[in-house]
Design an enzyme around this catalytic site. Structure first.
Site, PDB file in Angstrom:
ATOM      1  N   PRO A   1      -5.339  18.487 -30.241  1.00  0.00           N
ATOM      2  CA  PRO A   1      -6.410  17.753 -29.620  1.00  0.00           C
ATOM      3  C   PRO A   1      -7.522  16.867 -30.647  1.00  0.00           C
ATOM      4  O   PRO A   1      -8.513  17.412 -30.887  1.00  0.00           O
ATOM      5  CB  PRO A   1      -7.312  19.066 -29.043  1.00  0.00           C
ATOM      6  CG  PRO A   1      -7.210  20.102 -30.035  1.00  0.00           C
ATOM      7  CD  PRO A   1      -5.477  19.890 -30.459  1.00  0.00           C
ATOM      8  N   CYS A   2      -7.108  15.913 -31.069  1.00  0.00           N
ATOM      9  CA  CYS A   2      -7.788  14.878 -32.070  1.00  0.00           C
ATOM     10  C   CYS A   2      -9.042  14.482 -31.261  1.00  0.00           C
ATOM     11  O   CYS A   2      -9.671  13.929 -31.864  1.00  0.00           O
ATOM     12  CB  CYS A   2      -6.784  13.951 -32.524  1.00  0.00           C
ATOM     13  SG  CYS A   2      -5.723  13.037 -31.326  1.00  0.00           S
ATOM     14  N   HIS A   3      -8.916  14.348 -29.959  1.00  0.00           N
ATOM     15  CA  HIS A   3      -9.933  13.766 -29.197  1.00  0.00           C
ATOM     16  C   HIS A   3     -11.376  14.826 -29.415  1.00  0.00           C
ATOM     17  O   HIS A   3     -12.276  14.274 -29.210  1.00  0.00           O
ATOM     18  CB  HIS A   3      -9.452  13.831 -27.717  1.00  0.00           C
ATOM     19  CG  HIS A   3      -9.320  15.225 -26.919  1.00  0.00           C
ATOM     20  ND1 HIS A   3      -7.850  15.590 -27.005  1.00  0.00           N
ATOM     21  CD2 HIS A   3     -10.069  15.963 -26.162  1.00  0.00           C
ATOM     22  CE1 HIS A   3      -8.047  16.692 -26.315  1.00  0.00           C
ATOM     23  NE2 HIS A   3      -9.195  16.875 -25.871  1.00  0.00           N
TER      24      HIS A   3
END
Length: 163
Positions: free
Chosen positions: A132-134
């Site tokens: 989850p780089c968001h």
């Protein structure tokens, strides 16, 4: 040569290319970006369209995007440097609905001065949504960059804040 099995799925109004090796998920593409994004990340891979090998991964991503799944239970098979993998491993620790800053990620991997390197590693994450780089934002709380584009990043953060 790495064989990558991929397929494009229409999920919640967008197309996503999903790729897997024999050992696990290797790629989740940006909304509506298509096959070229996969080829750019895996230029020497043998790319084979195979819905059967990717359907399991697509189902979990669809469940996440529908708001029915907060965690993924799938094998992943990412290639990267030791540093990149340490950053991606740290991203997996960010709880659903929460964010961290690039500085916090750098500190968590014991590289407090490597903020730019952390940002670069995050930008090379081949598994959007799953790693989850968001959930990583600037210290000022601005969104910062995102391979999938800021619209996609906003949508994912909104999805998680609604639950």
């Amino acid at each position: 040569m790495l064989s990558i099995y991929f397929h494009s799925y229409f999920i919640r109004q967008h197309y996503y290319v999903i790729g897997a090796s024999k050992d696990g998920l290797v790629f989740v593409g940006s909304q509506d970006k298509g096959f070229e994004e996969l080829k750019r990340i895996y230029p020497s891979g043998k790319i084979i369209d195979d819905n059967g090998r990717t359907q399991f991964y697509a189902q979990q991503i669809e469940e996440y995007l529908a708001g029915c799944r907060k965690d993924f239970d799938i094998p992943i098979d990412v290639n990267g440097t030791t540093f990149q993998k340490s950053v991606w491993k740290e991203l997996l620790k960010i709880p659903y609905g929460q964010t961290r800053t690039y500085t916090q990620i750098a500190e968590a991997i014991n590289r407090p001065t490597a903020i730019r390197a952390v940002a670069t590693a995050i930008g090379k994450n081949p598994l959007l949504i799953v790693i989850p780089c968001h959930r990583v934002v600037a210290k000022s709380r601005k969104l910062g960059g995102y391979r999938g584009g800021l619209t996609m990043k906003r949508e994912l953060l909104q999805l998680e804040s609604d639950k």
